[in-house]
Design a protein around this motif. Structure first.
Motif, PDB file in Angstrom:
ATOM      1  N   ALA A  53      -5.175  -5.898  -4.479  1.00 29.98           N
ATOM      2  CA  ALA A  53      -5.111  -4.437  -4.577  1.00 29.98           C
ATOM      3  C   ALA A  53      -6.504  -3.938  -4.920  1.00 29.98           C
ATOM      4  CB  ALA A  53      -4.120  -4.013  -5.652  1.00 29.98           C
ATOM      5  N   THR A  54      -6.878  -2.807  -4.368  1.00 26.40           N
ATOM      6  CA  THR A  54      -8.167  -2.211  -4.707  1.00 26.40           C
ATOM      7  C   THR A  54      -7.962  -1.070  -5.687  1.00 26.40           C
ATOM      8  OG1 THR A  54      -8.033  -0.750  -2.792  1.00 26.40           O
ATOM      9  CG2 THR A  54      -9.254  -2.790  -2.511  1.00 26.40           C
ATOM     10  N   SER A  55      -8.971  -0.857  -6.534  1.00 25.34           N
ATOM     11  CA  SER A  55      -8.915   0.278  -7.456  1.00 25.34           C
ATOM     12  C   SER A  55      -9.021   1.565  -6.640  1.00 25.34           C
ATOM     13  CB  SER A  55     -10.046   0.194  -8.481  1.00 25.34           C
ATOM     14  OG  SER A  55     -11.309   0.257  -7.837  1.00 25.34           O
ATOM     15  N   PRO A  56      -8.454   2.650  -7.135  1.00 22.42           N
ATOM     16  CA  PRO A  56      -8.504   3.909  -6.391  1.00 22.42           C
ATOM     17  C   PRO A  56      -9.924   4.368  -6.050  1.00 22.42           C
ATOM     18  CG  PRO A  56      -6.866   4.058  -8.110  1.00 22.42           C
ATOM     19  CD  PRO A  56      -7.613   2.767  -8.330  1.00 22.42           C
ATOM     20  N   ASP A  57     -10.905   4.013  -6.897  1.00 22.83           N
ATOM     21  CA  ASP A  57     -12.285   4.409  -6.604  1.00 22.83           C
ATOM     22  C   ASP A  57     -13.004   3.413  -5.697  1.00 22.83           C
ATOM     23  OD1 ASP A  57     -12.837   2.247  -8.266  1.00 22.83           O
ATOM     24  OD2 ASP A  57     -13.701   3.461  -9.876  1.00 22.83           O
ATOM     25  N   GLY A  58     -12.324   2.332  -5.332  1.00 24.89           N
ATOM     26  CA  GLY A  58     -12.897   1.346  -4.432  1.00 24.89           C
ATOM     27  C   GLY A  58     -13.921   0.419  -5.060  1.00 24.89           C
ATOM     28  N   LYS A  59     -14.109   0.489  -6.379  1.00 25.92           N
ATOM     29  CA  LYS A  59     -15.135  -0.315  -7.039  1.00 25.92           C
ATOM     30  C   LYS A  59     -14.656  -1.691  -7.469  1.00 25.92           C
ATOM     31  CE  LYS A  59     -17.752   3.649  -8.648  1.00 25.92           C
ATOM     32  NZ  LYS A  59     -18.272   4.388  -9.801  1.00 25.92           N
ATOM     33  N   TRP A  60     -13.343  -1.914  -7.506  1.00 27.26           N
ATOM     34  CA  TRP A  60     -12.782  -3.172  -7.987  1.00 27.26           C
ATOM     35  C   TRP A  60     -11.728  -3.700  -7.025  1.00 27.26           C
ATOM     36  CZ3 TRP A  60     -14.787  -5.626 -12.096  1.00 27.26           C
ATOM     37  CH2 TRP A  60     -15.556  -4.876 -12.988  1.00 27.26           C
ATOM     38  N   VAL A  61     -11.579  -5.021  -7.039  1.00 21.80           N
ATOM     39  CA  VAL A  61     -10.513  -5.693  -6.308  1.00 21.80           C
ATOM     40  C   VAL A  61      -9.734  -6.519  -7.322  1.00 21.80           C
ATOM     41  CG1 VAL A  61      -9.943  -7.371  -4.511  1.00 21.80           C
ATOM     42  CG2 VAL A  61     -11.908  -5.836  -4.204  1.00 21.80           C
ATOM     43  N   ALA A  62      -8.436  -6.242  -7.455  1.00 20.13           N
ATOM     44  CA  ALA A  62      -7.561  -7.045  -8.318  1.00 20.13           C
ATOM     45  C   ALA A  62      -6.838  -8.036  -7.422  1.00 20.13           C
ATOM     46  CB  ALA A  62      -6.554  -6.155  -9.041  1.00 20.13           C
ATOM     47  N   TYR A  63      -6.554  -9.211  -7.976  1.00 19.92           N
ATOM     48  CA  TYR A  63      -5.820 -10.204  -7.194  1.00 19.92           C
ATOM     49  C   TYR A  63      -5.020 -11.117  -8.109  1.00 19.92           C
ATOM     50  CZ  TYR A  63      -9.920 -13.137  -8.246  1.00 19.92           C
ATOM     51  OH  TYR A  63     -10.930 -13.826  -8.872  1.00 19.92           O
ATOM     52  N   ALA A  64      -3.920 -11.618  -7.558  1.00 22.48           N
ATOM     53  CA  ALA A  64      -3.036 -12.527  -8.277  1.00 22.48           C
ATOM     54  C   ALA A  64      -3.322 -13.944  -7.810  1.00 22.48           C
ATOM     55  CB  ALA A  64      -1.580 -12.171  -7.992  1.00 22.48           C
ATOM     56  N   VAL A  65      -3.520 -14.835  -8.772  1.00 22.06           N
ATOM     57  CA  VAL A  65      -3.785 -16.233  -8.431  1.00 22.06           C
ATOM     58  C   VAL A  65      -3.389 -17.128  -9.593  1.00 22.06           C
ATOM     59  CG1 VAL A  65      -6.198 -16.098  -9.167  1.00 22.06           C
ATOM     60  CG2 VAL A  65      -5.533 -17.844  -7.535  1.00 22.06           C
ATOM     61  N   GLY A  66      -2.643 -18.176  -9.300  1.00 24.34           N
ATOM     62  CA  GLY A  66      -2.305 -19.159 -10.323  1.00 24.34           C
ATOM     63  C   GLY A  66      -1.652 -18.594 -11.566  1.00 24.34           C
ATOM     64  N   GLY A  67      -0.810 -17.566 -11.419  1.00 22.85           N
ATOM     65  CA  GLY A  67      -0.136 -16.971 -12.566  1.00 22.85           C
ATOM     66  C   GLY A  67      -0.987 -16.011 -13.372  1.00 22.85           C
ATOM     67  N   LYS A  68      -2.188 -15.693 -12.853  1.00 27.01           N
ATOM     68  CA  LYS A  68      -3.094 -14.783 -13.557  1.00 27.01           C
ATOM     69  C   LYS A  68      -3.403 -13.574 -12.689  1.00 27.01           C
ATOM     70  CE  LYS A  68      -5.997 -18.204 -14.027  1.00 27.01           C
ATOM     71  NZ  LYS A  68      -7.174 -18.999 -14.323  1.00 27.01           N
ATOM     72  N   LEU A  69      -3.632 -12.435 -13.341  1.00 30.34           N
ATOM     73  CA  LEU A  69      -4.149 -11.254 -12.666  1.00 30.34           C
ATOM     74  C   LEU A  69      -5.637 -11.218 -12.961  1.00 30.34           C
ATOM     75  CD1 LEU A  69      -3.557  -8.725 -10.996  1.00 30.34           C
ATOM     76  CD2 LEU A  69      -3.185  -7.501 -13.137  1.00 30.34           C
ATOM     77  N   MET A  70      -6.436 -11.177 -11.913  1.00 28.88           N
ATOM     78  CA  MET A  70      -7.892 -11.181 -12.019  1.00 28.88           C
ATOM     79  C   MET A  70      -8.434  -9.928 -11.339  1.00 28.88           C
ATOM     80  SD  MET A  70      -8.401 -14.194 -13.463  1.00 28.88           S
ATOM     81  CE  MET A  70     -10.141 -14.524 -13.230  1.00 28.88           C
ATOM     82  N   LYS A  71      -9.686  -9.603 -11.644  1.00 29.77           N
ATOM     83  CA  LYS A  71     -10.362  -8.547 -10.890  1.00 29.77           C
ATOM     84  C   LYS A  71     -11.814  -8.942 -10.728  1.00 29.77           C
ATOM     85  CE  LYS A  71     -11.557  -5.376 -14.679  1.00 29.77           C
ATOM     86  NZ  LYS A  71     -11.370  -4.036 -15.234  1.00 29.77           N
ATOM     87  N   VAL A  72     -12.429  -8.402  -9.686  1.00 29.69           N
ATOM     88  CA  VAL A  72     -13.830  -8.663  -9.400  1.00 29.69           C
ATOM     89  C   VAL A  72     -14.412  -7.384  -8.804  1.00 29.69           C
ATOM     90  CG1 VAL A  72     -13.412  -9.573  -7.065  1.00 29.69           C
ATOM     91  CG2 VAL A  72     -15.428 -10.334  -8.330  1.00 29.69           C
ATOM     92  N   GLY A  73     -15.693  -7.140  -9.049  1.00 29.08           N
ATOM     93  CA  GLY A  73     -16.334  -5.968  -8.466  1.00 29.08           C
ATOM     94  C   GLY A  73     -16.324  -6.043  -6.949  1.00 29.08           C
ATOM     95  N   ALA A  74     -16.097  -4.920  -6.295  1.00 24.05           N
ATOM     96  CA  ALA A  74     -16.066  -4.891  -4.832  1.00 24.05           C
ATOM     97  C   ALA A  74     -17.404  -5.279  -4.225  1.00 24.05           C
ATOM     98  CB  ALA A  74     -15.640  -3.511  -4.343  1.00 24.05           C
ATOM     99  N   GLU A  75     -18.469  -5.175  -5.002  1.00 23.45           N
ATOM    100  CA  GLU A  75     -19.789  -5.577  -4.527  1.00 23.45           C
ATOM    101  C   GLU A  75     -20.106  -7.020  -4.899  1.00 23.45           C
ATOM    102  OE1 GLU A  75     -21.572  -3.609  -2.527  1.00 23.45           O
ATOM    103  OE2 GLU A  75     -19.958  -2.134  -2.696  1.00 23.45           O
TER     104      GLU A  75
END
Length: 173
Positions: A53-75
């Motif tokens: 899922a992307t943040s509404p402002d497009g600056k972050w990407v959230a993702y589900a992996v291995g039972g964890k919710l993670m996020k990383v900068g879109a850049e």
């Protein structure tokens, strides 16, 4: 989402407990410019993400992996742990209020702050409520639901769920 460990759902090698899950892998999320249909950014995410899922402002990407919710900068940048997902999570959506809504098979909907925290059950939701899509204003979400005993895609309904109360209204049977 591509990488050496991608395969048909359930056949990848990044499930919790696998050798791949024990370490970092060179798997990536690709951002595609929809005006040109070309990849304009590649972000390393580690293990193969299951839901994105992307943040509404497009600056972050959230993702589900291995039972964890993670996020990383879109850049790009280092992945950040947001929180532990509920069991049997199926789908995430990032609302414009800074909350990520999580669907599950069997336990209803959950919410978690995109800044980190604990998944909180959304009262009034239960059962198979998956693949949420938070609507603008973050008051409601579209979800895919299934009736007890029904597991095929053609037996699924589309409901709108009020996130404050868990009240559901069926839109498509």
């Amino acid at each position: 989402m591509y990488g050496p460990h991608m395969g048909p759902e359930g056949l990848d090698t990044c499930s919790p407990g696998s050798a791949v899950a024990a370490g970092d892998t060179p798997d990536y999320a690709y951002r595609i410019d929809t005006a040109t249909w070309k990849i304009d950014r590649v972000v390393r995410v580690g293990l193969v993400p299951k839901f994105v899922a992307t943040s509404p402002d497009g600056k972050w990407v959230a993702y589900a992996v291995g039972g964890k919710l993670m996020k990383v900068g879109a850049e790009g940048g280092e992945p950040i742990f947001v929180g532990t997902l509920p069991a049997a999570s199926v789908g995430i959506s990032w609302g414009d209020d800074g909350t990520i809504i999580i669907g599950t098979v069997g336990a209803g909907l959950f919410r978690m702050s995109a800044n980190g925290g604990t998944a909180e059950h959304i009262n009034g939701t239960s059962g198979i409520v998956k693949l949420p899509d938070v609507l603008p204003g973050s008051k409601a979400a579209l979800v895919n639901t299934a009736k007890p005993g029904k597991t095929t895609a053609d037996s699924a309904d589309i409901d709108v769920v009020q996130l404050a109360t868990g009240e559901r209204k069926n839109l498509v049977q």
